[in-house]
Design a protein around this motif. Sequence first.
Motif, PDB file in Angstrom:
ATOM      1  N   PRO A 155      24.511 -12.184  -4.075  1.00 31.47           N
ATOM      2  CA  PRO A 155      24.294 -11.278  -5.260  1.00 31.47           C
ATOM      3  C   PRO A 155      24.150  -9.983  -4.583  1.00 31.47           C
ATOM      4  O   PRO A 155      23.411  -9.698  -3.519  1.00 31.47           O
ATOM      5  CB  PRO A 155      23.242 -11.873  -5.741  1.00 31.47           C
ATOM      6  CG  PRO A 155      22.913 -13.191  -5.125  1.00 31.47           C
ATOM      7  CD  PRO A 155      23.699 -13.336  -3.837  1.00 31.47           C
ATOM      8  N   PHE A 156      24.411  -9.006  -5.393  1.00 25.29           N
ATOM      9  CA  PHE A 156      24.126  -7.624  -5.088  1.00 25.29           C
ATOM     10  C   PHE A 156      22.505  -7.333  -5.602  1.00 25.29           C
ATOM     11  O   PHE A 156      22.114  -7.853  -6.477  1.00 25.29           O
ATOM     12  CB  PHE A 156      24.954  -6.472  -6.164  1.00 25.29           C
ATOM     13  CG  PHE A 156      26.208  -6.480  -5.502  1.00 25.29           C
ATOM     14  CD1 PHE A 156      27.222  -7.667  -5.764  1.00 25.29           C
ATOM     15  CD2 PHE A 156      26.771  -5.314  -5.156  1.00 25.29           C
ATOM     16  CE1 PHE A 156      28.168  -7.684  -5.397  1.00 25.29           C
ATOM     17  CE2 PHE A 156      27.932  -5.382  -4.741  1.00 25.29           C
ATOM     18  CZ  PHE A 156      28.980  -6.293  -4.844  1.00 25.29           C
ATOM     19  N   SER A 157      21.942  -6.371  -4.721  1.00 25.51           N
ATOM     20  CA  SER A 157      20.602  -6.297  -5.067  1.00 25.51           C
ATOM     21  C   SER A 157      20.150  -4.935  -5.730  1.00 25.51           C
ATOM     22  O   SER A 157      20.620  -4.011  -5.212  1.00 25.51           O
ATOM     23  CB  SER A 157      19.660  -6.449  -3.879  1.00 25.51           C
ATOM     24  OG  SER A 157      18.286  -6.133  -4.192  1.00 25.51           O
ATOM     25  N   ILE A 158      19.800  -5.047  -7.087  1.00 31.92           N
ATOM     26  CA  ILE A 158      19.695  -3.438  -7.737  1.00 31.92           C
ATOM     27  C   ILE A 158      18.436  -3.452  -8.258  1.00 31.92           C
ATOM     28  O   ILE A 158      17.993  -4.195  -8.997  1.00 31.92           O
ATOM     29  CB  ILE A 158      20.987  -3.361  -8.538  1.00 31.92           C
ATOM     30  CG1 ILE A 158      22.163  -3.115  -7.871  1.00 31.92           C
ATOM     31  CG2 ILE A 158      20.594  -2.072  -9.377  1.00 31.92           C
ATOM     32  CD1 ILE A 158      23.428  -3.756  -8.402  1.00 31.92           C
ATOM     33  N   ASN A 159      17.501  -2.370  -7.524  1.00 32.85           N
ATOM     34  CA  ASN A 159      16.199  -2.375  -8.218  1.00 32.85           C
ATOM     35  C   ASN A 159      15.447  -3.633  -7.990  1.00 32.85           C
ATOM     36  O   ASN A 159      14.690  -4.053  -8.772  1.00 32.85           O
ATOM     37  CB  ASN A 159      16.219  -1.754  -9.500  1.00 32.85           C
ATOM     38  CG  ASN A 159      16.705  -0.686  -9.726  1.00 32.85           C
ATOM     39  OD1 ASN A 159      17.019   0.320  -8.822  1.00 32.85           O
ATOM     40  ND2 ASN A 159      17.197  -0.305 -10.874  1.00 32.85           N
ATOM     41  N   GLY A 160      15.816  -4.264  -7.129  1.00 28.78           N
ATOM     42  CA  GLY A 160      15.191  -5.642  -6.904  1.00 28.78           C
ATOM     43  C   GLY A 160      15.554  -6.882  -7.746  1.00 28.78           C
ATOM     44  O   GLY A 160      15.223  -7.949  -7.456  1.00 28.78           O
ATOM     45  N   ALA A 196      25.959  -1.339  -8.944  1.00 27.24           N
ATOM     46  CA  ALA A 196      26.661  -2.333  -8.289  1.00 27.24           C
ATOM     47  C   ALA A 196      27.888  -1.885  -7.586  1.00 27.24           C
ATOM     48  O   ALA A 196      28.473  -2.154  -6.480  1.00 27.24           O
ATOM     49  CB  ALA A 196      26.553  -3.547  -9.146  1.00 27.24           C
ATOM     50  N   VAL A 197      28.675  -1.106  -8.588  1.00 22.02           N
ATOM     51  CA  VAL A 197      29.943  -0.665  -8.130  1.00 22.02           C
ATOM     52  C   VAL A 197      30.123   0.216  -6.845  1.00 22.02           C
ATOM     53  O   VAL A 197      30.821  -0.030  -5.717  1.00 22.02           O
ATOM     54  CB  VAL A 197      30.769   0.018  -9.319  1.00 22.02           C
ATOM     55  CG1 VAL A 197      32.069   0.581  -8.857  1.00 22.02           C
ATOM     56  CG2 VAL A 197      31.129  -0.984 -10.189  1.00 22.02           C
ATOM     57  N   GLU A 222      24.157   0.137 -18.386  1.00 25.31           N
ATOM     58  CA  GLU A 222      25.229   0.895 -17.677  1.00 25.31           C
ATOM     59  C   GLU A 222      25.056   1.247 -16.115  1.00 25.31           C
ATOM     60  O   GLU A 222      25.435   1.067 -15.281  1.00 25.31           O
ATOM     61  CB  GLU A 222      25.197   2.334 -18.358  1.00 25.31           C
ATOM     62  CG  GLU A 222      26.688   3.183 -17.998  1.00 25.31           C
ATOM     63  CD  GLU A 222      27.569   3.036 -19.059  1.00 25.31           C
ATOM     64  OE1 GLU A 222      28.846   3.195 -18.859  1.00 25.31           O
ATOM     65  OE2 GLU A 222      27.461   2.453 -19.991  1.00 25.31           O
ATOM     66  N   ALA A 223      23.774   1.699 -15.915  1.00 31.60           N
ATOM     67  CA  ALA A 223      23.268   2.084 -14.647  1.00 31.60           C
ATOM     68  C   ALA A 223      23.489   1.070 -13.419  1.00 31.60           C
ATOM     69  O   ALA A 223      23.907   1.325 -12.368  1.00 31.60           O
ATOM     70  CB  ALA A 223      21.791   2.850 -14.735  1.00 31.60           C
ATOM     71  N   ASN A 269      32.648 -10.454 -14.867  1.00 33.70           N
ATOM     72  CA  ASN A 269      31.463 -10.434 -15.743  1.00 33.70           C
ATOM     73  C   ASN A 269      30.947  -9.077 -15.901  1.00 33.70           C
ATOM     74  O   ASN A 269      29.837  -8.810 -16.339  1.00 33.70           O
ATOM     75  CB  ASN A 269      30.436 -11.593 -15.191  1.00 33.70           C
ATOM     76  CG  ASN A 269      30.076 -11.001 -13.892  1.00 33.70           C
ATOM     77  OD1 ASN A 269      30.767 -10.457 -13.170  1.00 33.70           O
ATOM     78  ND2 ASN A 269      28.829 -11.581 -13.390  1.00 33.70           N
ATOM     79  N   GLU A 270      31.700  -8.042 -15.665  1.00 29.00           N
ATOM     80  CA  GLU A 270      31.532  -6.550 -15.923  1.00 29.00           C
ATOM     81  C   GLU A 270      30.718  -6.308 -17.280  1.00 29.00           C
ATOM     82  O   GLU A 270      29.600  -5.650 -17.537  1.00 29.00           O
ATOM     83  CB  GLU A 270      32.628  -5.568 -15.564  1.00 29.00           C
ATOM     84  CG  GLU A 270      32.066  -4.293 -15.415  1.00 29.00           C
ATOM     85  CD  GLU A 270      32.726  -3.308 -16.744  1.00 29.00           C
ATOM     86  OE1 GLU A 270      32.408  -2.306 -16.725  1.00 29.00           O
ATOM     87  OE2 GLU A 270      33.178  -4.264 -17.685  1.00 29.00           O
TER      88      GLU A 270
END
Length: 554
Positions: free
Chosen positions: A233-238, A182-183, A176-177, A166-167
């Motif tokens: 799940p990955f946590s990115i900026n909450g 995540a990567v 993008e960021a 699902n990229e």
Amino acid sequence: MEAKQQYLWLYRHRRLLRIFAAVLLIAFAIGVYLLVYMTGGIKFVYSHSMYVPILLSGFLFGMAGGALFGLFAGIVLGPFMPIDIVTGEMQETANWLYRTGFFVLIGFLSGLASNLTRSYVERLKWTSEHDLVTQLPNRNALIGRLSKIAEEGHSNFLVVVIFLENEMELRSSFGEAVVEEAVRQIPQRVVDAVQTELPVYRINSAQVSVLLEAGEQEQDALLDRLVDAFRTPFSINGIPIHIDVRIGYAICSRDMDGPEDCLRKAEEALAVAIERVQDKVAYKPVFRSVKQDNLAIIGSLKEALGDGQLSMHYQPKVDIKSGEVHGVEALMRWNHPEQGNISPGTFIPRAEQSTLISLVTEFALEHSMRQLAQWKMRGIDIAVAINISSRNLLQPGFADQILRLLQKHELDGASIELEVTEGALMMDMAHTIHELATLSNAKIIISVDDFGTGYSSLQYLHLLPISIIKIDQCFVRDLPAEKGAVNIVEAAVTLAHKMGMKVIAEGVEHRAAYDFLQSAGCDMAQGYLLSKPLAAEEFERWYQACGGRYAHSV
Ligand code: G
Ligand code: G
Ligand code: MN
């Protein structure tokens, strides 16, 4: 020796080579001393030869080495070297000191230039082997690592390619960021899962890869842990971000066909995992042969379209009540110069996976319509049904293309029928409604092909302008003996009639089936009992012989 091996040899013997180079440079400087001495002293031009070893020393030994050698060279041509051998006049101290200082500066600058070049080259090398955004090693680095592993003669190891399914979706919804972050977090997940420090390679924007050394027994467990690692799940900026992954892997051994091939195998396995919606798939040689077959067929199909290997055959459809020949279904035939007849069941599904399907359908439409126009002129007043694939309905301007062809051949929309499978109707309902409405406004008949075999809801039946239901052969073949088929056919007839549609049964092979269909109120029949698909002239003879009316029904 190849260039790469030469480089490796030089790299391995670099210490010895440096000592050897230093000795040579000193010998060179002494050579210059002798040259200057023998040619009459420092007042002549030969002392300039000293620049060669000074520049070389800076290049080979850097700034300090260059400066040191400059000092040495200055002394060699310094206090012991007369200005003129014949008169015995010696140099003034300031004179040779100035020269020595100059030599030191030249050696230093040469070293500086060489260092800058070297670090620039190293930077280039790093860039060529890393993903600049995440700083992870990239595909080149992976290929390099695989070559090294092959050289070192490791026995078996796994090349694992992980696809972030699902990229694209994540990129468009979160930006993008977020995807890049995540990567960046993936290596930690992988390390936690396999419990060894492993480099994670980013081989393209949606694929990462790892190399695992694992025995056959541990493999499955290890890969399962890898799949599991992406379930949280990955946590990115909450924000919790879920990444869907598919994994393809290949076991590579010492006698593999090269690192690129090994990676490609893992990627082929990945393609299969994506297609079959499986978590992980191991490479099998059969994948490649299927793919090569597909490519070979697709490759020659384009040519075949152009040089007359394809043609349309026509199978009659008969109105059961009146016995009248209502129309024909146009079916494509491919007579390959080497392989003989290739069934549309083989090449159509492959063409459907590429853009070639639009050319295939265009061919079917053009040839069927041209044939129909000729028949009409000769008094054969029938309809032609053409098979349409799901991709065609998603093609922009497809309906307009059909309308243009109708105009070109001066045909009425009502003499054309399009057979569409259930799956195709369900692909993109909103778009399909619009396309089919355009066609149906031009009086073109839409029929649902292979009815009862697709995975679909019935909602399309009242949402779309459908006039005919074609009951699939599998329900018709064993009529009336097969009770289940009897029920399904009767129900389909009732359903269709209630909705104001007609019903045709395809694959009618026996008289008994035909009689049953008649009693069940089915409107039309098609099948070997009436006729197999025929070439245009054969159909014409068949039609004239029966006078446009199927004899059995009377
Ligand atoms: O005629 P035969 O049973 O070999 O056909 C096999 C399959 O190929 C059938 O499902 C039929 O619908 C499909 N087919 C035959 N001709 C065409 C064509 O011109 N276009 C498309 N899309 N499918 C076709
Ligand atoms: O999927 P579609 O309805 O387009 O498939 C039609 C195909 O069925 C044609 O390729 C045709 O050759 C085949 N066919 C037509 N009549 C019969 C029949 O009576 N028996 C069998 N087994 N196949 C048939
Ligand atoms: Mn069909």
